[in-house]
Design a protein around this motif. Structure first.
Motif, PDB file in Angstrom:
ATOM      1  N   TRP A   2       0.826  -1.192   0.000  1.00  0.00           N
ATOM      2  CA  TRP A   2       0.000   0.000   0.000  1.00  0.00           C
ATOM      3  C   TRP A   2       0.860   1.241   0.000  1.00  0.00           C
ATOM      4  O   TRP A   2       1.900   1.314   0.625  1.00  0.00           O
ATOM      5  N   PRO A  81      -8.182  -6.962   1.852  1.00  0.00           N
ATOM      6  CA  PRO A  81      -7.142  -5.999   2.232  1.00  0.00           C
ATOM      7  C   PRO A  81      -7.494  -4.548   1.926  1.00  0.00           C
ATOM      8  O   PRO A  81      -7.290  -3.662   2.769  1.00  0.00           O
ATOM      9  N   GLN A 102      -4.307  -7.116  -7.610  1.00  0.00           N
ATOM     10  CA  GLN A 102      -5.641  -7.345  -7.066  1.00  0.00           C
ATOM     11  C   GLN A 102      -6.669  -7.540  -8.179  1.00  0.00           C
ATOM     12  O   GLN A 102      -7.517  -8.435  -8.107  1.00  0.00           O
TER      13      GLN A 102
END
Length: 294
Positions: A2, A81, A102
């Motif tokens: 992230w 997540p 993702q």
């Protein structure tokens, strides 16, 4: 994975909007989200344990159900997540590579689930229309081949998409309308010519979901025609009852998927809250409801 500072890298970053207008209540909204994720994970894990532990469930129908539960676990873990990062840690930014990763798992696993639903329709077709040949045709090796084909198809067809999107320039705020990375969202944010990626995405949809829906419809038309010809009414209802759970699973999976695709294609000015609700229903309700159905 992230990115907390979206200006710290030369690569583009994308931001999640969460639930528009309810930013102040995110910590409270996280409670039902966490509960739903927990129930989805526990429900599908229990299905896997039951199929493994119970000898009378070691049949093709339940092997497909185990693959479906495993796929639902993967879908839940793919979106969890980013969703929990938004609601728990107020992290709204994700890097390009993480977003593409993702996106790959979400679309690949969605394709796998669609393929498993086709295999389950084939299982019901044989059980109703050719019961005497059921065990001979649907052997363990056949089940493994059908499950493996669904996985290989999903991974192979989705694999080029991250590489195609990585070549596109992204500029502006790069605000995603979902709590996860979704192909139509990313195509809308591209500054360059994304026509080839869009065409490939359409081909992917046609060769997976569209073909699967046609096969499922054809299977149930054949099943219905066979059941109508049966003279024993009790046997008619028993035959249809064996298909009820699968039909519920098909509707639970395809209705949110089609609704979300229609929203992206034809209603660009729709309220962001509607987009958020449909996207969460698409990837959260399916893993949650499938264990309850079965």
């Amino acid at each position: 994975m992230w990115s907390f500072n979206h200006t710290a890298s030369n690569w583009p970053t994308f931001s999640f909007i969460g639930i528009p207008g309810l930013e102040a209540a995110q910590i409270w909204i996280s409670i039902p989200f966490c509960l739903l994720y927990f129930l989805a994970l526990v429900g599908n894990a229990l299905l896997l344990i039951l199929v493994k532990a119970e000898q009378n469930l070691h049949e093709p129908q339940f092997y497909f159900l185990a693959v479906l539960a495993l796929t639902d676990l993967g879908l839940s873990l793919s979106t969890m997540p980013s969703v929990l990062a938004i609601f728990w840690f107020n992290v709204h930014y994700i890097g390009l590579d993480a977003c593409l990763t993702q996106m790959f798992f979400i679309h690949a696993l969605s394709s796998v689930e669609s393929g498993v639903l086709v295999a389950m329709a084939f299982d019901r077709l044989l059980a109703v229309c050719a019961p005497l040949n059921y065990t001979g045709l649907l052997t363990h090796s056949t089940v493994a081949c059908l499950g493996g084909a669904a996985v290989i198809r999903g991974a192979t067809l989705v694999a080029p998409l991250p590489f195609l999107l990585r070549t596109l320039p992204f500029c502006g705020a790069n605000i995603l309308s979902h709590s996860y990375c979704y192909l139509p969202d990313m195509l809308n944010l591209a500054c360059g010519d994304a026509s080839f990626s869009a065409v490939y995405g359409l081909v992917f949809v046609l060769f997976t979901f569209a073909v699967d829906v046609v096969f499922i419809l054809a299977s149930y038309m054949k099943i219905l025609a066979t059941v109508i010809k049966l003279e024993n009414q009790d046997r008619n209802w028993k035959s249809l009852h064996t298909c009820a759970c699968h039909l519920c699973t098909v509707f639970v999976f395809y209705l949110p998927l089609i609704s979300l695709a229609v929203l992206h294609r034809y209603t660009q000015n729709t309220s962001p809250i509607l987009f958020t609700s449909m996207s969460n229903a698409y990837l959260l309700m399916t893993p949650l409801l499938n264990p309850l159905v079965y």
